[in-house]
Design an enzyme around this catalytic site. Sequence first.
Site, short mmCIF file in Angstrom:
data_model
loop_
_atom_site.label_atom_id
_atom_site.label_comp_id
_atom_site.label_asym_id
_atom_site.label_seq_id
_atom_site.Cartn_x
_atom_site.Cartn_y
_atom_site.Cartn_z
N CYS A 117 22.10 67.18 26.73
CA CYS A 117 23.08 68.04 27.40
C CYS A 117 24.16 67.25 28.12
O CYS A 117 25.17 67.82 28.54
CB CYS A 117 22.37 68.97 28.37
SG CYS A 117 21.23 70.05 27.51
N HIS A 257 27.55 71.95 33.21
CA HIS A 257 26.72 72.23 32.04
C HIS A 257 26.06 73.58 32.24
O HIS A 257 25.60 73.90 33.35
CB HIS A 257 25.68 71.12 31.88
CG HIS A 257 24.65 71.43 30.84
ND1 HIS A 257 24.98 71.79 29.56
CD2 HIS A 257 23.29 71.46 30.90
CE1 HIS A 257 23.88 72.01 28.87
NE2 HIS A 257 22.84 71.84 29.66
N ASN A 287 22.94 78.18 26.30
CA ASN A 287 23.04 76.72 26.44
C ASN A 287 23.35 76.11 25.07
O ASN A 287 22.50 76.09 24.19
CB ASN A 287 21.71 76.19 27.00
CG ASN A 287 21.73 74.69 27.24
OD1 ASN A 287 22.66 73.99 26.83
ND2 ASN A 287 20.70 74.18 27.89
#
Length: 330
Positions: A117, A257, A287
Amino acid sequence: MNKKITAAITAIGGYVPEEKLTNADLEKMVDTNDEWIRTRTGIEERRILRGPGKGTSDLCAPAILELCKKRGISPEEIDVLIIGTVTPDMFFPSTANIVCDKIGAKNAWGFDLAAACSGFLYSLTTGAMMIESGRYKKVVVVGADKMSAIVDYADRTTCILFGDGAGAVLLEPNYEGYGILDSILRSDGSGGAHLHMKAGGSLRPSTYETVANKEHYIYQEGQSVFKFAVKGMADVSAELLERNNLTGEDIAWLVPHQANKRIIDATANRMGLTKEKVMINIQRYGNTTSGTIPLCLWDWEKQLKRGDNLVFAAFGGGFTWGATLVKWGC
Ligand code: UT7
């Protein structure tokens, strides 16, 4: 005397597939419900790249072509392409090689960068250094993941979280102090135990057994990752502000994020930011791993003003995490 070169973001592109996977759809697939997903994560729907012969390169190519169109350049003018991803089309060749071919970036070299990520932040810092060196004039940095390729849609603890998408930025030299100004990047390999894919690599190559045991999907211990993520993302963002003598008041936007709305809220609180200054699109895309930060920029592009201070912040598998300070210069 030569002026210092900084790497400015001069164009943004993005791509998400048309197909939506909503919380209502997931209710039919696993034992979950819309209320649980919304309150625990903030997610309402995600996008899925469907169809045979479609990989992460098919998310990257349209995002880069949009960016080139907006900037009025040909893909042949791109010097370097860096793709942050943990879902490359294949082990090799790199997704960057495949994408260069798909878009006609005949004069570029490039590579994939795996930092889960934090992939976009790691890639952005790497690309910025290439510009700062004076050696390259046009570096394209992409964050892209086809998470649906590695999600077990029978596992309710992970399948509700992830989606597919890509965002891309163009970095060019700037001589007036705009662009990527500072980055703090961190890693801790001991965190790998909490978030990884068990098989398919050189340590545990693919076999009938690894497939039968579902070892080619994401494995995540959600609660442990959550605790590290809240602390990691908030600490590094606060440290970045402090070492640049800034407070929350100096920041126009936090670009976090998008893993969990609760992690985003904790980071914003720690930085002293009101919610109007925080980009959140997790409800629409879930996500997308490396894709989240550039997809926020893509969605908010029209609201960004020259001179705005932006903080990008991420936490992910590895563990990897970091924060980057950007003075918007478009
Ligand atoms: O981007 C990469 C980095 N990743 C992250 O940052 C993710 C960090 N972790 C998280 O965001 C959260 O831990 C999750 C969203 C993954 C999970 O939320 P949580 O509040 O930590 O839930 P939990 O794992 O503690 O589970 C609470 C309960 C459990 O039931 P019991 O044991 O209390 O009866 C779970 O079995 O919720 C249950 N549960 C679900 N219920 C309905 C777990 N998943 C689901 C589900 N629907 N999808």
